[in-house]
Every structure is written in structure tokens, then in C-alpha cells.
Motif scaffolding. Structure first.
Motif, PDB file in Angstrom:
ATOM      1  N   GLY A  12       5.060   2.926  -2.421  1.00 30.24           N
ATOM      2  CA  GLY A  12       4.385   1.925  -1.601  1.00 30.24           C
ATOM      3  C   GLY A  12       5.358   1.110  -0.776  1.00 30.24           C
ATOM      4  O   GLY A  12       6.580   1.234  -0.905  1.00 30.24           O
ATOM      5  N   GLN A  13       4.799   0.267   0.089  1.00 33.67           N
ATOM      6  CA  GLN A  13       5.602  -0.592   0.963  1.00 33.67           C
ATOM      7  C   GLN A  13       4.710  -1.687   1.546  1.00 33.67           C
ATOM      8  O   GLN A  13       3.488  -1.652   1.399  1.00 33.67           O
ATOM      9  N   TRP A  14       5.341  -2.643   2.229  1.00 29.69           N
ATOM     10  CA  TRP A  14       4.615  -3.781   2.779  1.00 29.69           C
ATOM     11  C   TRP A  14       3.974  -3.474   4.126  1.00 29.69           C
ATOM     12  O   TRP A  14       4.563  -2.808   4.970  1.00 29.69           O
ATOM     13  N   PHE A  15       2.769  -4.004   4.269  1.00 29.99           N
ATOM     14  CA  PHE A  15       2.008  -3.985   5.512  1.00 29.99           C
ATOM     15  C   PHE A  15       1.506  -5.403   5.763  1.00 29.99           C
ATOM     16  O   PHE A  15       1.374  -6.188   4.826  1.00 29.99           O
ATOM     17  N   VAL A  16       1.204  -5.704   7.017  1.00 30.30           N
ATOM     18  CA  VAL A  16       0.603  -6.986   7.376  1.00 30.30           C
ATOM     19  C   VAL A  16      -0.619  -6.702   8.253  1.00 30.30           C
ATOM     20  O   VAL A  16      -0.550  -5.868   9.159  1.00 30.30           O
ATOM     21  N   VAL A  17      -1.711  -7.414   7.967  1.00 31.58           N
ATOM     22  CA  VAL A  17      -2.956  -7.243   8.714  1.00 31.58           C
ATOM     23  C   VAL A  17      -3.309  -8.530   9.443  1.00 31.58           C
ATOM     24  O   VAL A  17      -3.218  -9.623   8.870  1.00 31.58           O
TER      25      VAL A  17
ATOM     26  N   GLN B  33      -7.692  -6.424   0.305  1.00 28.90           N
ATOM     27  CA  GLN B  33      -6.690  -6.277  -0.754  1.00 28.90           C
ATOM     28  C   GLN B  33      -7.068  -5.147  -1.717  1.00 28.90           C
ATOM     29  O   GLN B  33      -6.217  -4.353  -2.111  1.00 28.90           O
ATOM     30  N   ALA B  34      -8.345  -5.065  -2.073  1.00 23.66           N
ATOM     31  CA  ALA B  34      -8.798  -4.005  -2.981  1.00 23.66           C
ATOM     32  C   ALA B  34      -8.634  -2.633  -2.344  1.00 23.66           C
ATOM     33  O   ALA B  34      -8.220  -1.677  -3.008  1.00 23.66           O
ATOM     34  N   CYS B  35      -8.926  -2.538  -1.062  1.00 23.63           N
ATOM     35  CA  CYS B  35      -8.751  -1.269  -0.350  1.00 23.63           C
ATOM     36  C   CYS B  35      -7.279  -0.858  -0.362  1.00 23.63           C
ATOM     37  O   CYS B  35      -6.958   0.308  -0.612  1.00 23.63           O
ATOM     38  N   ALA B  36      -6.392  -1.797  -0.095  1.00 23.66           N
ATOM     39  CA  ALA B  36      -4.955  -1.500  -0.062  1.00 23.66           C
ATOM     40  C   ALA B  36      -4.456  -1.018  -1.418  1.00 23.66           C
ATOM     41  O   ALA B  36      -3.581  -0.149  -1.491  1.00 23.66           O
ATOM     42  N   GLU B  37      -5.011  -1.558  -2.498  1.00 23.33           N
ATOM     43  CA  GLU B  37      -4.596  -1.145  -3.839  1.00 23.33           C
ATOM     44  C   GLU B  37      -4.987   0.301  -4.133  1.00 23.33           C
ATOM     45  O   GLU B  37      -4.309   0.983  -4.894  1.00 23.33           O
TER      46      GLU B  37
ATOM     47  N   ALA C 181       0.835  -1.201   0.000  1.00 20.71           N
ATOM     48  CA  ALA C 181       0.000   0.000   0.000  1.00 20.71           C
ATOM     49  C   ALA C 181       0.867   1.248   0.000  1.00 20.71           C
ATOM     50  O   ALA C 181       2.024   1.219   0.416  1.00 20.71           O
ATOM     51  N   ARG C 182       0.273   2.348  -0.448  1.00 21.28           N
ATOM     52  CA  ARG C 182       0.968   3.634  -0.552  1.00 21.28           C
ATOM     53  C   ARG C 182       0.564   4.515   0.629  1.00 21.28           C
ATOM     54  O   ARG C 182      -0.308   5.369   0.512  1.00 21.28           O
TER      55      ARG C 182
ATOM     56  N   VAL D 176      -0.906   5.350   9.193  1.00 21.88           N
ATOM     57  CA  VAL D 176      -1.445   3.997   9.332  1.00 21.88           C
ATOM     58  C   VAL D 176      -2.813   4.054  10.021  1.00 21.88           C
ATOM     59  O   VAL D 176      -3.650   3.177   9.804  1.00 21.88           O
ATOM     60  N   GLU D 177      -3.050   5.090  10.813  1.00 24.13           N
ATOM     61  CA  GLU D 177      -4.363   5.256  11.440  1.00 24.13           C
ATOM     62  C   GLU D 177      -5.456   5.434  10.381  1.00 24.13           C
ATOM     63  O   GLU D 177      -6.522   4.814  10.470  1.00 24.13           O
ATOM     64  N   CYS D 178      -5.185   6.262   9.390  1.00 24.10           N
ATOM     65  CA  CYS D 178      -6.146   6.479   8.305  1.00 24.10           C
ATOM     66  C   CYS D 178      -6.337   5.198   7.493  1.00 24.10           C
ATOM     67  O   CYS D 178      -7.468   4.826   7.161  1.00 24.10           O
ATOM     68  N   PHE D 179      -5.253   4.527   7.178  1.00 21.94           N
ATOM     69  CA  PHE D 179      -5.324   3.263   6.437  1.00 21.94           C
ATOM     70  C   PHE D 179      -6.142   2.242   7.221  1.00 21.94           C
ATOM     71  O   PHE D 179      -7.029   1.589   6.676  1.00 21.94           O
ATOM     72  N   SER D 180      -5.888   2.128   8.521  1.00 18.90           N
ATOM     73  CA  SER D 180      -6.630   1.163   9.333  1.00 18.90           C
ATOM     74  C   SER D 180      -8.117   1.509   9.381  1.00 18.90           C
ATOM     75  O   SER D 180      -8.972   0.620   9.378  1.00 18.90           O
ATOM     76  N   GLU D 181      -8.446   2.793   9.407  1.00 17.59           N
ATOM     77  CA  GLU D 181      -9.855   3.218   9.409  1.00 17.59           C
ATOM     78  C   GLU D 181     -10.546   2.775   8.123  1.00 17.59           C
ATOM     79  O   GLU D 181     -11.680   2.283   8.150  1.00 17.59           O
ATOM     80  N   GLN D 182      -9.858   2.924   7.013  1.00 16.65           N
ATOM     81  CA  GLN D 182     -10.433   2.508   5.740  1.00 16.65           C
ATOM     82  C   GLN D 182     -10.628   0.990   5.688  1.00 16.65           C
ATOM     83  O   GLN D 182     -11.650   0.502   5.168  1.00 16.65           O
TER      84      GLN D 182
END
Length: 128
Positions: A34-39, A70-74, A22-23, A81-87
Motif C-alpha cells: 500500500g501507499q498514501w493517496f489524497v482525495v 475510507q472504507a473503500c480505500a481499506e 490504499a493498495r 488510480v483510474e480504477c480506484f477513483s471509479e470505486q
């Protein structure tokens, strides 16, 4: 890993170690390259009906959850990361509605000089 809290006990589905590209980040390069994240995700649901009957219509499609994350991350481009986690929580909530959800989002290699670990946020959504 402890997946329960005092507020949420019972049946749960766990999606663990889902790798995402994700970016997300403060630096412009993080948002462009972008870079790697793990959920890690836990969703508390009543699994007993499907457990007793083996009826697929009485359970959830966790493959749909993985695909939505996966679609959200794309699509995501944000600073925190707070905003990404909210999404991500919003995506999961659209699928499951008002049920307890726990999400841990790990940034695998944050660009911090001299730091070789990861950072993570833990987020909760409760039913009701």
C-alpha cells in the motif's frame, strides 16, 4: 483551487485533503504494502434549505462520505488510480444519488525513478 465548471454552479460541499492508505499500483509491492493517496471531493447540492433553517435533516452528513471513502480505500486492491477513483465515485454516488461530483485522487509518491512529485486523476460525474 477552482471547484466550479461551466456545467456545475451553485452550492457545494468540499471534502479536501482526505489522506488514504490504499493498495493500488502496477508494482506488486504497491498492491501488497500500500501507499498514501489524497482525495479532494466536491459535491454540488442545494444547501439553501439547511442554511435558512439550521435543520440537520435538510443537509447531508459529510462524515458519512468520509467514512465511506475510507472504507473503500481499506478494501481496494487494483492496478490503476483510474480504477480506484471509479470505486470512490461509486461509493459517493450511492450516498448522494444523481448530483454532480468532482473527485481528484492524488498518488503521493509514485515509484518513478528521479521523480519526487505526485500524480493525480480528476474525475467527474454529472447529474442525470
Amino acid at each position: 483551487m477552482n471547484h466550479t465548471s461551466p456545467a456545475t454552479r451553485g452550492d457545494a460541499i468540499h471534502v479536501e485533503a482526505l489522506k488514504l492508505w490504499a493498495r493500488v499500483g502496477v508494482l506488486p509491492e504497491e498492491r501488497s504494502l500500500g501507499q498514501w493517496f489524497v482525495v479532494d471531493l466536491t459535491i454540488w447540492l442545494d444547501l439553501a434549505p439547511a442554511g435558512r433553517s439550521d435543520d440537520l435533516s435538510l443537509t447531508v452528513d459529510y462524515g458519512q462520505t468520509v467514512a465511506a471513502i475510507q472504507a473503500c480505500a481499506e478494501q481496494v486492491v487494483c492496478h490503476t488510480v483510474e480504477c480506484f477513483s471509479e470505486q470512490l465515485l461509486d461509493q459517493v454516488g450511492e450516498i448522494y444519488g444523481a448530483c454532480p461530483i468532482r473527485l481528484i485522487l492524488r498518488k503521493c509518491h509514485p515509484p518513478i525513478p528521479g521523480f519526487d512529485g505526485s500524480i493525480s486523476v480528476e474525475r467527474w460525474r454529472f447529474a442525470g
